[in-house]
Design a protein around this motif. Sequence first.
Motif, mmCIF file in Angstrom:
data_model
loop_
_atom_site.group_PDB
_atom_site.id
_atom_site.type_symbol
_atom_site.label_atom_id
_atom_site.label_comp_id
_atom_site.label_asym_id
_atom_site.label_seq_id
_atom_site.Cartn_x
_atom_site.Cartn_y
_atom_site.Cartn_z
ATOM 1 N N ARG A 7 -0.858 -28.962 16.028
ATOM 2 C CA ARG A 7 -1.380 -28.431 17.279
ATOM 3 C C ARG A 7 -2.506 -27.424 17.028
ATOM 4 O O ARG A 7 -3.520 -27.417 17.712
ATOM 5 C CB ARG A 7 -0.249 -27.786 18.089
ATOM 6 C CG ARG A 7 -0.711 -27.219 19.407
ATOM 7 C CD ARG A 7 0.434 -27.081 20.366
ATOM 8 N NE ARG A 7 1.467 -26.195 19.867
ATOM 9 C CZ ARG A 7 1.461 -24.865 20.063
ATOM 10 N NH1 ARG A 7 0.488 -24.311 20.740
ATOM 11 N NH2 ARG A 7 2.423 -24.134 19.594
ATOM 12 N N GLU A 11 -6.240 -27.642 18.370
ATOM 13 C CA GLU A 11 -6.872 -26.613 19.182
ATOM 14 C C GLU A 11 -8.187 -26.141 18.565
ATOM 15 O O GLU A 11 -9.174 -25.936 19.263
ATOM 16 C CB GLU A 11 -5.900 -25.441 19.400
ATOM 17 C CG GLU A 11 -4.725 -25.850 20.278
ATOM 18 C CD GLU A 11 -3.859 -24.678 20.743
ATOM 19 O OE1 GLU A 11 -2.891 -24.933 21.464
ATOM 20 O OE2 GLU A 11 -4.161 -23.522 20.384
ATOM 21 N N GLN A 40 -7.297 -31.160 31.847
ATOM 22 C CA GLN A 40 -5.966 -31.016 31.222
ATOM 23 C C GLN A 40 -5.432 -32.360 30.752
ATOM 24 O O GLN A 40 -4.949 -32.504 29.640
ATOM 25 C CB GLN A 40 -4.988 -30.380 32.214
ATOM 26 C CG GLN A 40 -3.586 -30.285 31.610
ATOM 27 C CD GLN A 40 -2.612 -29.535 32.508
ATOM 28 O OE1 GLN A 40 -3.008 -28.636 33.236
ATOM 29 N NE2 GLN A 40 -1.355 -29.900 32.445
ATOM 30 N N LEU A 44 -4.369 -33.540 26.929
ATOM 31 C CA LEU A 44 -3.036 -34.033 26.583
ATOM 32 C C LEU A 44 -3.128 -35.426 25.952
ATOM 33 O O LEU A 44 -2.464 -35.717 24.968
ATOM 34 C CB LEU A 44 -2.141 -34.048 27.826
ATOM 35 C CG LEU A 44 -1.658 -32.648 28.226
ATOM 36 C CD1 LEU A 44 -0.989 -32.663 29.589
ATOM 37 C CD2 LEU A 44 -0.689 -32.079 27.185
ATOM 38 N N PHE A 47 -4.574 -35.119 22.469
ATOM 39 C CA PHE A 47 -3.579 -34.582 21.540
ATOM 40 C C PHE A 47 -2.619 -35.677 21.086
ATOM 41 O O PHE A 47 -2.277 -35.789 19.913
ATOM 42 C CB PHE A 47 -2.821 -33.443 22.224
ATOM 43 C CG PHE A 47 -1.817 -32.775 21.335
ATOM 44 C CD1 PHE A 47 -2.176 -32.320 20.070
ATOM 45 C CD2 PHE A 47 -0.509 -32.598 21.757
ATOM 46 C CE1 PHE A 47 -1.247 -31.692 19.248
ATOM 47 C CE2 PHE A 47 0.426 -31.978 20.943
ATOM 48 C CZ PHE A 47 0.063 -31.529 19.690
ATOM 49 N N ARG B 66 -3.845 -22.603 30.557
ATOM 50 C CA ARG B 66 -3.001 -23.636 31.135
ATOM 51 C C ARG B 66 -2.889 -24.832 30.173
ATOM 52 O O ARG B 66 -1.814 -25.383 29.965
ATOM 53 C CB ARG B 66 -3.629 -24.067 32.466
ATOM 54 C CG ARG B 66 -2.782 -24.994 33.282
ATOM 55 C CD ARG B 66 -3.475 -25.275 34.607
ATOM 56 N NE ARG B 66 -3.418 -26.682 34.937
ATOM 57 C CZ ARG B 66 -4.218 -27.265 35.829
ATOM 58 N NH1 ARG B 66 -5.144 -26.560 36.464
ATOM 59 N NH2 ARG B 66 -4.105 -28.550 36.081
ATOM 60 N N ILE B 67 -4.019 -25.206 29.573
ATOM 61 C CA ILE B 67 -4.005 -26.353 28.667
ATOM 62 C C ILE B 67 -3.247 -26.030 27.379
ATOM 63 O O ILE B 67 -2.462 -26.839 26.893
ATOM 64 C CB ILE B 67 -5.446 -26.824 28.375
ATOM 65 C CG1 ILE B 67 -6.032 -27.443 29.647
ATOM 66 C CG2 ILE B 67 -5.483 -27.818 27.232
ATOM 67 C CD1 ILE B 67 -7.486 -27.837 29.538
ATOM 68 N N ARG B 68 -3.453 -24.801 26.850
ATOM 69 C CA ARG B 68 -2.681 -24.398 25.679
ATOM 70 C C ARG B 68 -1.183 -24.500 25.947
ATOM 71 O O ARG B 68 -0.416 -24.979 25.113
ATOM 72 C CB ARG B 68 -3.020 -22.961 25.283
ATOM 73 C CG ARG B 68 -4.123 -22.860 24.286
ATOM 74 C CD ARG B 68 -4.455 -21.387 24.030
ATOM 75 N NE ARG B 68 -5.883 -21.180 24.027
ATOM 76 C CZ ARG B 68 -6.650 -21.426 22.979
ATOM 77 N NH1 ARG B 68 -6.117 -21.842 21.843
ATOM 78 N NH2 ARG B 68 -7.955 -21.249 23.043
ATOM 79 N N ALA B 70 0.318 -26.403 28.168
ATOM 80 C CA ALA B 70 0.702 -27.812 28.299
ATOM 81 C C ALA B 70 0.791 -28.468 26.919
ATOM 82 O O ALA B 70 1.682 -29.271 26.651
ATOM 83 C CB ALA B 70 -0.296 -28.548 29.174
ATOM 84 N N LEU B 71 -0.140 -28.082 26.028
ATOM 85 C CA LEU B 71 -0.126 -28.652 24.674
ATOM 86 C C LEU B 71 1.118 -28.196 23.921
ATOM 87 O O LEU B 71 1.758 -28.976 23.216
ATOM 88 C CB LEU B 71 -1.382 -28.226 23.905
ATOM 89 C CG LEU B 71 -2.690 -28.884 24.343
ATOM 90 C CD1 LEU B 71 -3.872 -28.240 23.641
ATOM 91 C CD2 LEU B 71 -2.659 -30.378 24.068
ATOM 92 N N ALA B 72 1.451 -26.916 24.093
ATOM 93 C CA ALA B 72 2.633 -26.394 23.407
ATOM 94 C C ALA B 72 3.879 -27.141 23.872
ATOM 95 O O ALA B 72 4.731 -27.519 23.075
ATOM 96 C CB ALA B 72 2.775 -24.899 23.668
ATOM 97 N N ALA B 74 3.917 -30.150 25.146
ATOM 98 C CA ALA B 74 3.828 -31.535 24.679
ATOM 99 C C ALA B 74 4.239 -31.626 23.214
ATOM 100 O O ALA B 74 4.892 -32.581 22.798
ATOM 101 C CB ALA B 74 2.416 -32.071 24.867
ATOM 102 N N ALA B 75 3.860 -30.598 22.425
ATOM 103 C CA ALA B 75 4.187 -30.610 21.003
ATOM 104 C C ALA B 75 5.688 -30.425 20.794
ATOM 105 O O ALA B 75 6.295 -31.058 19.943
ATOM 106 C CB ALA B 75 3.416 -29.508 20.283
ATOM 107 N N ASP B 129 1.725 -33.088 32.739
ATOM 108 C CA ASP B 129 2.816 -32.377 32.097
ATOM 109 C C ASP B 129 3.095 -31.037 32.753
ATOM 110 O O ASP B 129 4.217 -30.570 32.769
ATOM 111 C CB ASP B 129 2.517 -32.190 30.613
ATOM 112 C CG ASP B 129 2.933 -33.427 29.854
ATOM 113 O OD1 ASP B 129 4.084 -33.837 30.022
ATOM 114 O OD2 ASP B 129 2.091 -33.997 29.135
ATOM 115 N N ALA B 130 2.071 -30.403 33.269
ATOM 116 C CA ALA B 130 2.299 -29.105 33.896
ATOM 117 C C ALA B 130 1.484 -29.011 35.172
ATOM 118 O O ALA B 130 0.476 -28.332 35.227
ATOM 119 C CB ALA B 130 1.899 -27.989 32.931
#
Lengths: 188, 266
Positions: A7, A11, A40, A44, A47, B66-68, B70-72, B74-75, B129-130
């Motif tokens: 991640r 980023e 967003q 996603l 990623f 917000r994207i960070r 959502a990524l967290a 998702a991870a 996701d969020a």
Amino acid sequence: MGSQARREEFEDQALVHLDRVFHLALRLTRNRTEAEDLAQETYLRAFKHFDQFDPGTNCRAWLFAILRNAFLNQQKRQGREVPGLDEGELERFATEMADGPGTLESPEEELLKGVAGAELVAALERLPLIFREAVVLADVEECSYKEIAQICGVPMGTVMSRLSRGRRLLRRALETLVREREGLRRLR
Amino acid sequence: MTCQELRACLGAHLDGELDLSLSLAADEHLAFCVGCQWAYARERELRTLVRTRFPREGAPAALGERIRGALARAARGPRIGAPRRWFYWAAPAAALVLIAVGVGLWQRSAPPPVVRELVAKHAMYSRLDAPAEIVSASQEAVAGWFKGKVRFDVAVPDFSPSGIRLVGGRLADLSDRQVAYLLYEKGRNLVSLFAFPSRGLALPSGEGASGGDERFYVAKVNGAEVVIWTQGPLAYALVSSLDRESLLECADTVWRLVGSRTPPGA
Ligand SMILES: [Zn+2]
């Protein structure tokens, strides 16, 4: 790679392009809320498929391609404008718009000198999607033709013709806007 | 190179995208053709105008966070291919095809554009996701969050007796207007409640509804149940893949809540 490291790597590589990703989303959707959601969704998706990204290549163009796909899928789901369904018709439309009378005789160099940023945006928003995206990618985001071809999934020749039509359309839309503005001023 | 050929590749020449031999030929033509020189200058001016004056807006500050987040999630969350937070009914593409094919047969009952747009929004947000901008199970917190963001009072109903819990809220839009969007969930089903000013919108009505309750318009669109009604200056819409009975129960809850807050005759 651990999930945390993966991640962070993502980023570092991708999130630095957030401003550009958001801007392209804004120009495609023409709507702030939708643009934020699209950005967003783009991240996603990117990623999820980060292992398919070749680190030697341009990450921004890769994100743009994902964004465009996500956008088109959304449009289809909502039954809205989808480009490429009848490209022949779009091109005809563009040709008519661009070659109408007045293109050659008026000295619009002067006319365009006073154009404001907001007018550029308004003019651009009048363009059909396939021309709008070509102009934004080339002239605002300054992508190469090769990148645009990859992002839009079309041959270089198509990029060239869409872009030249797109620019002509943009010029006409700008002229119209400027004339409207001038007309209003005279009325006051 | 002829004038016509040159005009066809003018932009590409300007962008430095022509290969060497074409680019040389173009320059050669430009050296003696005044008409094309003029066209070239015009093209360059427009390009410069866009490059220098087009406002390149950056992302809003909150979006990165917000994207960070959502990524967290998702991870941390389920692996690829695992079920998502909310169930989303299968094959929307196929559903669209069915609509297109069945249009002749179903014309009479084809849902109005507003309904389709609301269902599309619900579908889109159930895949994010969020989706909520404010995540809170507190009715007060969510109602307070909307203050100053929309020009109407947002009623946040309590569906917990039916096992439907509040997830949060967000802003959305519909045609030209702002929408207050409340998100609820029951198990893995998202329940969307939209509230928006009804003025000027072509909204379906429940008049003549079979089954009796004329307050509500009900329909099934793309596999989702939809309930819509107007109350005072606002319209409300519930969308979910829950069954119709549950959704009508929710609608009745909202109806009573809104009714209790609006002075009669207002
Ligand atoms: Zn010439």
